[in-house]
Write a protein that holds these residues in place. Structure first.
Motif, mmCIF file in Angstrom:
data_model
loop_
_atom_site.group_PDB
_atom_site.id
_atom_site.type_symbol
_atom_site.label_atom_id
_atom_site.label_comp_id
_atom_site.label_asym_id
_atom_site.label_seq_id
_atom_site.Cartn_x
_atom_site.Cartn_y
_atom_site.Cartn_z
ATOM 1 N N THR A 1 17.021 30.859 87.679
ATOM 2 C CA THR A 1 17.954 29.896 87.087
ATOM 3 C C THR A 1 19.390 30.398 87.087
ATOM 4 N N LEU A 2 19.576 31.685 87.336
ATOM 5 C CA LEU A 2 20.927 32.238 87.430
ATOM 6 C C LEU A 2 21.342 32.202 88.898
ATOM 7 N N ASN A 3 22.285 31.331 89.238
ATOM 8 C CA ASN A 3 22.676 31.166 90.637
ATOM 9 C C ASN A 3 24.042 30.500 90.734
ATOM 10 N N SER A 4 24.508 30.310 91.969
ATOM 11 C CA SER A 4 25.757 29.591 92.270
ATOM 12 C C SER A 4 26.971 30.176 91.556
ATOM 13 N N LEU A 5 27.050 31.496 91.513
ATOM 14 C CA LEU A 5 28.168 32.159 90.851
ATOM 15 C C LEU A 5 29.324 32.373 91.830
ATOM 16 N N ASP A 6 30.534 32.384 91.291
ATOM 17 C CA ASP A 6 31.724 32.576 92.121
ATOM 18 C C ASP A 6 31.996 34.048 92.399
ATOM 19 N N CYS A 7 31.645 34.897 91.441
ATOM 20 C CA CYS A 7 31.924 36.326 91.593
ATOM 21 C C CYS A 7 30.881 37.129 90.832
ATOM 22 N N VAL A 8 30.349 38.150 91.475
ATOM 23 C CA VAL A 8 29.440 39.089 90.817
ATOM 24 C C VAL A 8 30.021 40.487 90.981
ATOM 25 N N LEU A 9 30.274 41.133 89.859
ATOM 26 C CA LEU A 9 30.735 42.519 89.855
ATOM 27 C C LEU A 9 29.559 43.410 89.461
ATOM 28 N N ALA A 10 29.229 44.360 90.315
ATOM 29 C CA ALA A 10 28.177 45.340 90.025
ATOM 30 C C ALA A 10 28.816 46.718 90.155
ATOM 31 N N ALA A 11 29.319 47.238 89.046
ATOM 32 C CA ALA A 11 30.099 48.474 89.065
ATOM 33 C C ALA A 11 29.268 49.660 88.598
ATOM 34 N N ASN A 12 29.157 50.661 89.456
ATOM 35 C CA ASN A 12 28.403 51.886 89.160
ATOM 36 C C ASN A 12 27.000 51.558 88.653
ATOM 37 N N LEU A 13 26.396 50.577 89.289
ATOM 38 C CA LEU A 13 25.083 50.079 88.882
ATOM 39 C C LEU A 13 23.988 50.409 89.888
ATOM 40 N N LEU A 14 24.285 50.267 91.165
ATOM 41 C CA LEU A 14 23.264 50.291 92.210
ATOM 42 C C LEU A 14 22.365 51.519 92.147
ATOM 43 N N CYS A 15 22.950 52.702 92.000
ATOM 44 C CA CYS A 15 22.166 53.938 92.012
ATOM 45 C C CYS A 15 21.564 54.268 90.649
ATOM 46 N N ARG A 16 21.627 53.325 89.721
ATOM 47 C CA ARG A 16 20.967 53.476 88.428
ATOM 48 C C ARG A 16 19.852 52.452 88.255
ATOM 49 N N LEU A 17 19.500 51.769 89.339
ATOM 50 C CA LEU A 17 18.453 50.760 89.283
ATOM 51 C C LEU A 17 17.128 51.318 89.792
ATOM 52 N N PRO A 18 16.016 50.929 89.175
ATOM 53 C CA PRO A 18 14.713 51.362 89.681
ATOM 54 C C PRO A 18 14.319 50.639 90.968
ATOM 55 N N GLU A 19 14.890 49.438 91.173
ATOM 56 C CA GLU A 19 14.580 48.645 92.371
ATOM 57 C C GLU A 19 15.885 48.130 92.993
ATOM 58 N N PRO A 20 16.701 49.011 93.555
ATOM 59 C CA PRO A 20 17.999 48.573 94.087
ATOM 60 C C PRO A 20 17.888 47.558 95.219
ATOM 61 N N MET A 21 16.846 47.660 96.041
ATOM 62 C CA MET A 21 16.686 46.704 97.132
ATOM 63 C C MET A 21 16.429 45.299 96.594
ATOM 64 N N ALA A 22 15.676 45.197 95.509
ATOM 65 C CA ALA A 22 15.407 43.889 94.907
ATOM 66 C C ALA A 22 16.703 43.229 94.465
ATOM 67 N N PHE A 23 17.616 44.027 93.920
ATOM 68 C CA PHE A 23 18.903 43.471 93.512
ATOM 69 C C PHE A 23 19.703 42.979 94.713
ATOM 70 N N LEU A 24 19.798 43.801 95.759
ATOM 71 C CA LEU A 24 20.571 43.399 96.938
ATOM 72 C C LEU A 24 20.013 42.118 97.558
ATOM 73 N N GLU A 25 18.704 42.031 97.643
ATOM 74 C CA GLU A 25 18.088 40.855 98.249
ATOM 75 C C GLU A 25 18.279 39.613 97.389
ATOM 76 N N ARG A 26 18.465 39.799 96.098
ATOM 77 C CA ARG A 26 18.679 38.669 95.182
ATOM 78 C C ARG A 26 20.090 38.096 95.293
ATOM 79 N N CYS A 27 21.026 38.874 95.801
ATOM 80 C CA CYS A 27 22.432 38.448 95.826
ATOM 81 C C CYS A 27 22.659 37.188 96.651
#
Length: 310
Positions: A195-221
């Motif tokens: 349900t979270l979609n159609s955003l104009d800007c997503v800032l992910a600052a110093n987050l990627l290497c602190r995620l247990p599933e970083p690929m899942a996040f990238l694919e969700r973008c």
């Protein structure tokens, strides 16, 4: 006529944000979605995310995000260009978000997501330009502190001087920022609801290497950001087993005797749906005590979502 259109667009954007928040809160409180619940409860596996559920971490990040430059770094020969990290990130988002520069009044007000918002410093800075900002973080303690900053505009924190000696300071949201533009909630960047979609800007600052599933996040973008919207991905690529199982690292390892770099993996994953429009180094400074600091230099990449802008 343009004023009427702008007013209508603003009301539509407000309704959109409220609807998104309602759906997200309902999703996070539901116990029916076993997959999301399991992901959320295991995101701190290995003791990584648990480090943020402490008063010490909250104090350090309130200082990192809100301390006056002269309090954070009182030394004339220190790395001054590493100060005001959150403000520089927000400015980067503003420069590259085309929706902010559309003055026709025909589009709804731009919505920005600060993912991994911590105590909210960048979220408030984004509110200088974005009429609607949503900050999400996995840490309850961080979100509680961000909510306090929103409601009160100030929050006291302690800064370590030396050993057990501490000094009290007050974190403040700048008075020229409209705090009502910002909303905060707890959530998992690796399991964001559809349900979270159609955003104009997503800032992910110093987050990627602190995620247990970083690929899942990238694919969700791809489904998170609307065509023409931007992903501002900022990371020092500090991969650690305590945060991310090594099998899930996006880089920082050897494969068949050759080094795999994170930027290569990011480019491979995002390129089909995004265009890289900007790239720069962004330094930052975290104070541990009066005479010891963490200086880092993240790589910032601005990815614009491909597709027809509507």
């Amino acid at each position: 006529m343009s004023l009427v259109l702008a007013a209508g667009a603003g009301a539509a954007a407000t309704a959109l944000v409220q609807q998104l928040l309602h759906r997200l809160q309902r999703k996070s409180s539901s116990t029916k979605d076993d997959e999301v619940q399991e992901r959320s409860t295991t995101s701190s596996a290995g003791g990584g995310a648990a480090a943020y559920e402490t008063k010490k971490a909250v104090d350090e990040y309130l200082q990192f995000h809100f301390a006056a430059p002269e309090d954070l770094l009182p030394y004339a020969n220190g790395p001054k260009d590493a100060l005001s990290f959150t403000a520089r990130l927000a400015a980067l988002c503003e420069r590259h978000c085309e929706s902010l520069h559309d003055f026709t009044g025909e589009r709804v007000d731009p919505v920005a997501l600060d993912l991994g918002c911590a105590v909210g410093g960048a979220s408030f800075e984004l509110a200088r330009a974005f009429p609607h900002v949503l900050g999400i973080d996995f840490s309850k303690h961080f979100v509680d502190a961000a909510e306090l900053m929103k409601s009160q505009g100030v929050c006291e924190f302690e800064s370590v001087v030396e050993g057990d000696i501490k000094q009290k300071f007050v974190a403040r949201v700048p008075e020229d920022i409209d705090r009502n533009r910002v909303r905060f909630m707890q959530g998992d960047a690796c399991a964001l609801p559809a349900t979270l979609n159609s955003l104009d800007c997503v800032l992910a600052a110093n987050l990627l290497c602190r995620l247990p599933e970083p690929m899942a996040f990238l694919e969700r973008c791809q489904s998170l950001i609307k065509p023409g919207g931007v992903l501002v991905l900022v990371s020092p690529y500090s991969w650690l087993k305590g945060w991310t199982d090594k099998s899930k690292w996006l880089g920082g390892y050897y494969k068949d005797g050759k080094p795999v770099r994170t930027v290569e993996t990011i480019t491979c994953v995002l390129s089909p749906d995004f265009e890289l429009v900007a790239q720069e180094d962004v330094s930052f400074l975290i104070r541990e005590h009066a005479r010891k600091f963490q200086w880092g230099c993240s790589q910032a990449m601005v990815w614009k979502r491909k597709g027809k802008v509507v």
